[in-house]
Design a protein around this motif. Sequence first.
Motif, PDB file in Angstrom:
ATOM      1  N   HIS A   4       0.862  -1.184   0.000  1.00  0.00           N
ATOM      2  CA  HIS A   4       0.000   0.000   0.000  1.00  0.00           C
ATOM      3  C   HIS A   4       0.897   1.233   0.000  1.00  0.00           C
ATOM      4  CE1 HIS A   4      -2.433   3.106   2.224  1.00  0.00           C
ATOM      5  NE2 HIS A   4      -3.158   2.851   1.161  1.00  0.00           N
ATOM      6  N   SER A  93     -18.720  -4.175 -12.485  1.00  0.00           N
ATOM      7  CA  SER A  93     -17.975  -5.303 -11.927  1.00  0.00           C
ATOM      8  C   SER A  93     -16.820  -5.708 -12.839  1.00  0.00           C
ATOM      9  CB  SER A  93     -18.906  -6.502 -11.720  1.00  0.00           C
ATOM     10  OG  SER A  93     -19.362  -6.973 -12.962  1.00  0.00           O
ATOM     11  N   PRO A 124     -12.982   5.815  -0.016  1.00  0.00           N
ATOM     12  CA  PRO A 124     -13.922   4.710   0.206  1.00  0.00           C
ATOM     13  C   PRO A 124     -15.318   5.153   0.651  1.00  0.00           C
ATOM     14  CG  PRO A 124     -11.797   4.195   1.166  1.00  0.00           C
ATOM     15  CD  PRO A 124     -11.736   5.633   0.712  1.00  0.00           C
ATOM     16  N   ASP A 128     -20.321   2.860  -2.683  1.00  0.00           N
ATOM     17  CA  ASP A 128     -20.653   1.572  -2.091  1.00  0.00           C
ATOM     18  C   ASP A 128     -20.037   0.490  -2.952  1.00  0.00           C
ATOM     19  OD1 ASP A 128     -22.259   2.575  -0.012  1.00  0.00           O
ATOM     20  OD2 ASP A 128     -23.957   2.770  -1.385  1.00  0.00           O
ATOM     21  N   GLY A 129     -19.583  -0.585  -2.322  1.00  0.00           N
ATOM     22  CA  GLY A 129     -18.963  -1.669  -3.071  1.00  0.00           C
ATOM     23  C   GLY A 129     -17.543  -1.296  -3.450  1.00  0.00           C
ATOM     24  N   GLU A 131     -14.856  -3.164  -3.619  1.00  0.00           N
ATOM     25  CA  GLU A 131     -13.770  -3.820  -2.937  1.00  0.00           C
ATOM     26  C   GLU A 131     -12.803  -4.448  -3.942  1.00  0.00           C
ATOM     27  OE1 GLU A 131     -17.007  -4.443  -2.252  1.00  0.00           O
ATOM     28  OE2 GLU A 131     -17.190  -3.476  -0.287  1.00  0.00           O
ATOM     29  N   LEU A 132     -11.529  -4.262  -3.706  1.00  0.00           N
ATOM     30  CA  LEU A 132     -10.503  -4.891  -4.526  1.00  0.00           C
ATOM     31  C   LEU A 132     -10.119  -6.184  -3.814  1.00  0.00           C
ATOM     32  CD1 LEU A 132      -8.507  -4.803  -6.903  1.00  0.00           C
ATOM     33  CD2 LEU A 132      -6.961  -3.527  -5.423  1.00  0.00           C
ATOM     34  N   VAL A 133     -10.347  -7.307  -4.468  1.00  0.00           N
ATOM     35  CA  VAL A 133     -10.090  -8.605  -3.849  1.00  0.00           C
ATOM     36  C   VAL A 133      -8.989  -9.302  -4.634  1.00  0.00           C
ATOM     37  CG1 VAL A 133     -11.100 -10.849  -3.274  1.00  0.00           C
ATOM     38  CG2 VAL A 133     -12.490  -8.766  -3.114  1.00  0.00           C
TER      39      VAL A 133
END
Length: 135
Positions: A4, A93, A124, A128-129, A131-133
Amino acid sequence: MLLHIPNVLTADELQFCRATVESAAWADGAITAGTQSGQVKNNRQLPEDLPESIRAREVVLAALKRNALFFSAALPKKIYPPLFNRYDGAANSFGNHIDNAIRGKAHPDWVRTDLSMTLFLTEPDEYDGGELVMD
């Protein structure tokens, strides 16, 4: 390895990039999808040759070039110009995929992309939503 790196852009650079890309003409994200990622990519993206994309990526590249942590971690020989993606509405997405290993459109030579990075232009709490996975 995940790393990061906070505050890559200054507040002024961030404001410039956001204003620049927000006013641009977004296209289907499939324009840079490879065979695998094209099956799960459902977003919008700035075309690489769009003037707004070129201006914003110049700011991001300048910021990366002066960032000591980025340079010591990545040790880049070349940096492929950043791509700008947007997720909203029905285009929201990007499923499980492997980033393209070789890119060439916005660089004079083909570039092997051994590293991938994501630079968020929004906080952030602004969405909403999203997320980096990583698997």
